[in-house]
Motif scaffolding. Structure first.
Motif, PDB file in Angstrom:
ATOM      1  N   ARG A 185       0.849  -1.196   0.000  1.00  0.00           N
ATOM      2  CA  ARG A 185       0.000   0.000   0.000  1.00  0.00           C
ATOM      3  C   ARG A 185       0.885   1.247   0.000  1.00  0.00           C
ATOM      4  NH1 ARG A 185      -1.079  -2.334   5.370  1.00  0.00           N
ATOM      5  NH2 ARG A 185      -3.119  -3.043   4.711  1.00  0.00           N
ATOM      6  N   ALA A 186       0.278   2.416  -0.137  1.00  0.00           N
ATOM      7  CA  ALA A 186       1.037   3.671  -0.139  1.00  0.00           C
ATOM      8  C   ALA A 186       1.787   3.822   1.180  1.00  0.00           C
ATOM      9  CB  ALA A 186       0.099   4.854  -0.365  1.00  0.00           C
ATOM     10  N   GLY A 187       3.008   4.341   1.082  1.00  0.00           N
ATOM     11  CA  GLY A 187       3.849   4.487   2.259  1.00  0.00           C
ATOM     12  C   GLY A 187       4.902   3.394   2.363  1.00  0.00           C
ATOM     13  N   THR A 188       4.849   2.458   1.448  1.00  0.00           N
ATOM     14  CA  THR A 188       5.734   1.294   1.491  1.00  0.00           C
ATOM     15  C   THR A 188       6.804   1.408   0.407  1.00  0.00           C
ATOM     16  OG1 THR A 188       3.867  -0.042   2.229  1.00  0.00           O
ATOM     17  CG2 THR A 188       5.773  -1.233   1.343  1.00  0.00           C
ATOM     18  N   THR A 189       8.009   0.986   0.752  1.00  0.00           N
ATOM     19  CA  THR A 189       9.089   0.891  -0.225  1.00  0.00           C
ATOM     20  C   THR A 189       9.356  -0.575  -0.535  1.00  0.00           C
ATOM     21  OG1 THR A 189      10.098   2.911   0.634  1.00  0.00           O
ATOM     22  CG2 THR A 189      11.488   1.484  -0.717  1.00  0.00           C
ATOM     23  N   LEU A 190       9.403  -0.886  -1.823  1.00  0.00           N
ATOM     24  CA  LEU A 190       9.691  -2.249  -2.298  1.00  0.00           C
ATOM     25  C   LEU A 190      11.114  -2.292  -2.808  1.00  0.00           C
ATOM     26  CD1 LEU A 190       8.825  -5.117  -3.401  1.00  0.00           C
ATOM     27  CD2 LEU A 190       8.018  -3.902  -5.444  1.00  0.00           C
ATOM     28  N   TYR A 191      11.867  -3.304  -2.388  1.00  0.00           N
ATOM     29  CA  TYR A 191      13.225  -3.516  -2.886  1.00  0.00           C
ATOM     30  C   TYR A 191      13.249  -4.752  -3.777  1.00  0.00           C
ATOM     31  CZ  TYR A 191      14.318  -0.401   1.033  1.00  0.00           C
ATOM     32  OH  TYR A 191      14.357   0.657   1.909  1.00  0.00           O
ATOM     33  N   LEU A 192      13.740  -4.575  -4.992  1.00  0.00           N
ATOM     34  CA  LEU A 192      13.820  -5.686  -5.948  1.00  0.00           C
ATOM     35  C   LEU A 192      15.242  -5.778  -6.492  1.00  0.00           C
ATOM     36  CD1 LEU A 192      10.574  -4.937  -8.011  1.00  0.00           C
ATOM     37  CD2 LEU A 192      10.916  -6.912  -6.520  1.00  0.00           C
ATOM     38  N   GLY A 193      15.775  -6.979  -6.573  1.00  0.00           N
ATOM     39  CA  GLY A 193      17.078  -7.183  -7.204  1.00  0.00           C
ATOM     40  C   GLY A 193      16.978  -6.913  -8.702  1.00  0.00           C
ATOM     41  N   VAL A 194      17.994  -6.269  -9.250  1.00  0.00           N
ATOM     42  CA  VAL A 194      18.021  -5.962 -10.679  1.00  0.00           C
ATOM     43  C   VAL A 194      18.679  -7.132 -11.412  1.00  0.00           C
ATOM     44  CG1 VAL A 194      18.918  -4.397 -12.438  1.00  0.00           C
ATOM     45  CG2 VAL A 194      18.133  -3.497 -10.215  1.00  0.00           C
ATOM     46  N   ASN A 195      17.996  -7.627 -12.462  1.00  0.00           N
ATOM     47  CA  ASN A 195      18.508  -8.781 -13.207  1.00  0.00           C
ATOM     48  C   ASN A 195      19.047  -8.422 -14.584  1.00  0.00           C
ATOM     49  OD1 ASN A 195      17.552 -10.803 -11.240  1.00  0.00           O
ATOM     50  ND2 ASN A 195      15.546 -10.015 -11.845  1.00  0.00           N
ATOM     51  N   VAL A 196      18.520  -7.323 -15.136  1.00  0.00           N
ATOM     52  CA  VAL A 196      18.948  -6.931 -16.486  1.00  0.00           C
ATOM     53  C   VAL A 196      19.236  -5.431 -16.485  1.00  0.00           C
ATOM     54  CG1 VAL A 196      17.504  -8.741 -17.530  1.00  0.00           C
ATOM     55  CG2 VAL A 196      16.632  -6.392 -17.362  1.00  0.00           C
ATOM     56  N   HIS A 197      20.067  -5.023 -17.398  1.00  0.00           N
ATOM     57  CA  HIS A 197      20.393  -3.608 -17.569  1.00  0.00           C
ATOM     58  C   HIS A 197      19.100  -2.792 -17.688  1.00  0.00           C
ATOM     59  CE1 HIS A 197      22.532  -0.084 -18.811  1.00  0.00           C
ATOM     60  NE2 HIS A 197      22.023  -0.096 -20.038  1.00  0.00           N
ATOM     61  N   GLY A 198      18.922  -1.826 -16.787  1.00  0.00           N
ATOM     62  CA  GLY A 198      17.735  -0.973 -16.817  1.00  0.00           C
ATOM     63  C   GLY A 198      16.592  -1.451 -15.934  1.00  0.00           C
ATOM     64  N   ALA A 199      16.763  -2.620 -15.354  1.00  0.00           N
ATOM     65  CA  ALA A 199      15.789  -3.192 -14.392  1.00  0.00           C
ATOM     66  C   ALA A 199      14.461  -3.561 -15.056  1.00  0.00           C
ATOM     67  CB  ALA A 199      15.545  -2.274 -13.186  1.00  0.00           C
ATOM     68  N   LEU A 200      13.898  -2.640 -15.845  1.00  0.00           N
ATOM     69  CA  LEU A 200      12.649  -2.892 -16.588  1.00  0.00           C
ATOM     70  C   LEU A 200      11.505  -3.280 -15.671  1.00  0.00           C
ATOM     71  CD1 LEU A 200      14.132  -4.628 -19.751  1.00  0.00           C
ATOM     72  CD2 LEU A 200      13.169  -2.330 -19.568  1.00  0.00           C
ATOM     73  N   PHE A 201      11.158  -2.354 -14.786  1.00  0.00           N
ATOM     74  CA  PHE A 201      10.045  -2.637 -13.873  1.00  0.00           C
ATOM     75  C   PHE A 201       8.721  -2.211 -14.490  1.00  0.00           C
ATOM     76  CE2 PHE A 201       8.193   1.124 -11.844  1.00  0.00           C
ATOM     77  CZ  PHE A 201       9.086   2.123 -12.196  1.00  0.00           C
ATOM     78  N   ALA A 202       7.664  -2.875 -14.035  1.00  0.00           N
ATOM     79  CA  ALA A 202       6.309  -2.575 -14.488  1.00  0.00           C
ATOM     80  C   ALA A 202       5.363  -2.771 -13.318  1.00  0.00           C
ATOM     81  CB  ALA A 202       5.931  -3.479 -15.655  1.00  0.00           C
ATOM     82  N   VAL A 203       4.164  -2.206 -13.446  1.00  0.00           N
ATOM     83  CA  VAL A 203       3.254  -2.147 -12.305  1.00  0.00           C
ATOM     84  C   VAL A 203       1.800  -2.166 -12.775  1.00  0.00           C
ATOM     85  CG1 VAL A 203       3.457   0.385 -12.288  1.00  0.00           C
ATOM     86  CG2 VAL A 203       2.681  -0.777 -10.226  1.00  0.00           C
ATOM     87  N   GLY A 204       0.947  -2.832 -12.005  1.00  0.00           N
ATOM     88  CA  GLY A 204      -0.472  -2.858 -12.350  1.00  0.00           C
ATOM     89  C   GLY A 204      -1.274  -3.598 -11.300  1.00  0.00           C
ATOM     90  N   ASP A 205      -2.523  -3.971 -11.659  1.00  0.00           N
ATOM     91  CA  ASP A 205      -3.347  -4.865 -10.844  1.00  0.00           C
ATOM     92  C   ASP A 205      -3.664  -4.273  -9.473  1.00  0.00           C
ATOM     93  OD1 ASP A 205      -4.636  -7.213  -9.979  1.00  0.00           O
ATOM     94  OD2 ASP A 205      -2.758  -8.124  -9.317  1.00  0.00           O
ATOM     95  N   GLY A 206      -4.203  -3.061  -9.441  1.00  0.00           N
ATOM     96  CA  GLY A 206      -4.594  -2.476  -8.167  1.00  0.00           C
ATOM     97  C   GLY A 206      -5.800  -3.170  -7.553  1.00  0.00           C
ATOM     98  N   HIS A 207      -5.840  -3.155  -6.224  1.00  0.00           N
ATOM     99  CA  HIS A 207      -7.002  -3.654  -5.482  1.00  0.00           C
ATOM    100  C   HIS A 207      -7.472  -2.558  -4.522  1.00  0.00           C
ATOM    101  CE1 HIS A 207      -5.168  -8.013  -5.769  1.00  0.00           C
ATOM    102  NE2 HIS A 207      -5.490  -7.522  -6.945  1.00  0.00           N
ATOM    103  N   ALA A 208      -8.773  -2.351  -4.454  1.00  0.00           N
ATOM    104  CA  ALA A 208      -9.319  -1.401  -3.469  1.00  0.00           C
ATOM    105  C   ALA A 208      -9.150  -1.930  -2.052  1.00  0.00           C
ATOM    106  CB  ALA A 208     -10.792  -1.127  -3.762  1.00  0.00           C
ATOM    107  N   ARG A 209      -9.166  -3.237  -1.923  1.00  0.00           N
ATOM    108  CA  ARG A 209      -8.753  -3.945  -0.720  1.00  0.00           C
ATOM    109  C   ARG A 209      -8.687  -5.433  -1.050  1.00  0.00           C
ATOM    110  NH1 ARG A 209     -10.710  -3.349   4.219  1.00  0.00           N
ATOM    111  NH2 ARG A 209     -10.230  -5.507   4.709  1.00  0.00           N
TER     112      ARG A 209
END
Lengths: 337, 337, 337, 337
Positions: A185-209
């Motif tokens: 949720r908002a207020g949270t920091t996510l740490y992800l290991g980078v596997n490829v040059h540029g990381a190439l992150f994407a985001v979606g699939d929100g839930h109201a709860r």
């Protein structure tokens, strides 16, 4: 993090991605940038009424679209990408949930295969009142209804996997993906290991709860406008995804059976507590055993998700995680919430 | 519940029980009675210092003793026994935890069998300050220490199983037993189905606190003085154990793999929500999917434990559970806390 | 094994046992004795036609009766009981199988709990031709039928468990019990660790044949007349059940999830191969990895069963297992087959 | 299948593939073509002596290379690709096996994560005598050695997955991949559902032999020259991989936990038996329950593999599977063995 750009990205339908990896970036970011990104719901917005049964209006594999991927300059394999979720706002005044044939925790599935017919497929439409902060559940067979607290979260967020793989956005794994935990949720920091040059992150699939485990396989699915900030932490590797809030550090494990997800998350947390405090392995194991919480994310996706959560106040004199990235990003985005 | 007797029971060592079932009762209670019972810790009080390695000072199967069983008059198969935990007080100013060879979530075990040597066996002694409400963790290899909140709970409580079985007190299952969930704290009512005439419940294995999952296999183990009240709910059957607090109803599932424990607990909760509210099956499934929490109990015992928890305030107009037994027993024991 | 008595035992209905442990012996044997014992089928003989649905004609917990227990003189905890199955003859010219609500591998169950209705309950009656050595399958909806090879086996055999436990005969575990592996056919020797004075073994639940996994939860269930011989191997302990034929040694693991049953069986086999040959642990692991077979027993009972099987001809110069008990008992019973 | 070309393919090192999907084809085939293909071993040929510890000489993700992918003309999503293995010949007179840190069934792993140090990494070199048909095991710590039957098999074979995915060659799943079952020997036909235009199948990871479960995680790894023939079965879809020999039909399930692999394979086999014979669902379930075998493939890869195997002679009047593709391909390649 001396500079800060705010990038805005609103995907058109054909730009939506259905894998992590195997895609070209839609935009470039730099460490410290803030991104305002629109995300579609897991059904691509096609389920809007009780008549829109997902198995009829959606077509595989066009489920669970993500916005991106975003290329983060200077992110290299061996680095960590910190993504701070500053704000997750429902884009519409409704959300939907459903049963889905042979999907969910309390039904047989394609993997837990039985000879029984599937449960009935059905859609629930929830009204969202952003002012009141509520999501309204309305029963389909009776007149029961109740307002639930609005608690928006991101279901799917990740980077491109390593090993030349491209993974469906339905899958949570070491690269993130369909983590489906209400802790994102908002207020949270996510740490992800980078596997490829540029990381190439994407985001979606929100839930109201979403309940813990996402028992029926589907949260209260929403399109969102999400504001996040990224930072590249050079030379610090991260194996499994981790979360940090002002109060808590969390490790995420994704696997089947569910105990392996628990083991991964807690194995990771024991090591993390050891390195944050300087305690030995067995001492860290002992302390985590007495102070850890283990919130379940999902028990329905191709991998299940369990978290190991420890309140920082219950650790003896811990160092800031990831050189203080959470605090820095939180301050950085303070005006954007 | 017109009458109320307070029974006090302090077992001598030879009276401690190591099974549910297969034992004669140590005392008789009536519905409405209050019991003050002393319980030993899971090591039978033999582990007191860092030198008392459990595998040396304890002898199988003399682990995890319980006090009881108690015969409850008028309890018959098909009834439910409500046990309200009014008070759980540590009996000493210390508790102990340990690693134990091939036991715990982050080690190979007798069932998750690997060829690796076991983790080192080690004991942690915790100081308990009842006034301050703290349990002190002290690292064994370094000078790290921290005060943790005291949060006493009962690890093992159950009735005699059906089918002529006698089960080790190490095992959690449909009859209760070694549930090892931190939710079994004072203020909670436990509902157990009665399998044999007199129910024959027993209780033990207190923890000063415990993380979710009990990762190392051992909580902060304590002897306790526990006050509880019982009520027989005639003609109401209960399959899997359930809990109720002022705020929350909870179902317990015990199984391996861990997802089956989740499934049992949530299957049970969906049915319970349906019967408390009058909603249909799929509507109850949907609501539980969005409001349920799924706290993990243990991931180390012969069966793992997961709970399904729903706040009563998030249910549309629920009836009181078990004819209001929780409220009644809570009031009944109000002066005893 | 200088003496040999042949004991015959035909239980009357009220003598049948439904637990291992918690029962007084029905007869006493000495090491070297031969026992001819009649066993009932898992339904107690109550399911005889397609109209006899098990859930109607049977009553819990009166399922899966065993004949016994038998007290074996001089068997003490720490010894091993060898039971050689010399002959298993169907007692009637029919057997039955069925589906059973929420039981079996391809249905949701009480543990793998889903909200779907159960599969239809149905009975199949098989004709048995002992002369031809066939069991006839006849479809219930169409005219399909086929003769299958008769391959009689014992489903349930075990000793009293330790730790003061009494376990349902439905359960397979370290004490044996409902192992449900087709490898328990005539010509096989079973090794069980002794937990209580006299061992107290019991036997029942014959199958005319059974597929690996017993997918629908029920084999072709038969009453039998079984001839077996017992030998007490003093001072040799056995943790998990083991089997030996003229050709093969096998270890049995019982657990959930199924991989833990595999792990137990193979962990045990690696140690056994090491002690039979004198090879080191990793060498034994390597050899078992290349020559081992892993026949699945059941995937339906409260614990699943997997075997680790190694042909003795693929081991370098192994010593006879258990001082040659299999060969000795095989010769001993040669005239009884 | 009127035409038949024999294509020969010998990859150079840079052509080897490490994923299914995400790669361009190395050659084009037509239905009916015969392919003679060289395959490298899982270590890329880098492990040749006891000193070549895999974790030192190999580099992730360059493990388990496959030769291909091959584009099969006219193969479209919804079709089935039949691949008949006519011959698998070891390319060298040696094979290797090893332990590998945190990989295998009898060790903790990255998913079944424990705090124990890994087992020692060690290499075993096997001598292969093609004339004698033997593989020689030699212990590393003692003088024990034994000749084992040579039984060459293909560990990894599959097509490009659907949904835009690219999957590591380490993974077995619905597209095939690292199935690691000893049943993939010469004389066997594999049926795979086509997910993308051209199917894009690839093959590698030969084993001189392998135990069921591949307990230590590594078979006797060999480079091979493999001869196979392909046929496109138009308009017939296949969900999970299937095998056929002259005697037996088999379904393959890949999943964790292991019981889900069993469920998938047997669910699929029940449906297959129903369609081959015309029997109803429950009758097919019943028959499979009594005649099915359930050979385990691997218990070490990211998904475990279990097969459901039924001898065709135990089915009432079955139709030929896949319009007789196995028999046709077997005759087609008769002169090539």
């Amino acid at each position: 993090m001396t500079t800060m750009d705010k990038i805005t990205y609103q995907p058109v339908r054909d730009e939506l991605a259905y894998t992590f990896g195997g895609r070209l970036p839609v935009a470039h970011l730099r460490s410290g940038d803030v991104l305002e990104v629109d995300t579609e719901d897991c059904f691509g917005g096609r389920v809007r009424t009780a008549a829109d049964l997902p198995s009829r209006v959606c077509r595989m594999p066009y489920l669970n679209p993500v916005s991106g991927p975003f290329f983060v300059e200077d992110a290299e394999p061996g680095d960590t990408l910190a993504i701070h979720l500053a704000s997750i706002v429902p884009a519409r005044d409704w959300g939907v949930s459903s049963t889905f044939p042979h999907f969910g925790a309390l039904t047989s599935t394609a993997h837990t295969a039985t000879l029984q017919p599937p449960l009935e497929e059905r859609v629930w439409v929830y009204g969202i009142d952003r002012q009141a902060g509520t999501v309204r559940f309305q029963a389909t067979e009776t007149h029961h209804g109740i307002n639930l607290p609005l608690d928006p979260m991101i279901g799917t967020i990740g980077v491109a996997p390593g090993g030349f793989e491209a993974r469906s956005t339905i899958v949570p794994d070491v690269h993130g993906g369909n983590l489906d935990t209400p802790r994102l949720r908002a207020g949270t920091t996510l740490y992800l290991g980078v596997n490829v040059h540029g990381a190439l992150f994407a985001v979606g699939d929100g839930h109201a709860r979403q309940g813990e485990g996402e028992a029926c396989g589907v949260g209260v699915e929403i399109a969102t406008t999400t504001i996040l900030a990224v930072e590249v932490i050079k030379g610090v590797s991260t194996v499994w995804p981790r979360l940090e809030t002002d109060v808590t550090v969390m490790s995420i494990g994704c696997a089947r059976p569910l105990e392996d997800a628990y083991r991964i998350a807690h194995h990771n947390m024991v090591g993390w507590v050891g390195s944050l405090t300087g305690m030995g392995l067995l001492d860290a194991y002992q302390l985590v055993s007495q102070v850890g919480r283990a919130p379940i994310g999902n028990v329905c996706d191709p991998n299940y998700t369990v978290l190991a959560a420890v309140d920082k106040a219950l650790l003896p004199a811990p160092e800031p995680a990831y050189h203080g990235a959470h605090t820095r990003l939180r301050q950085h985005t303070a005006g954007l919430r």
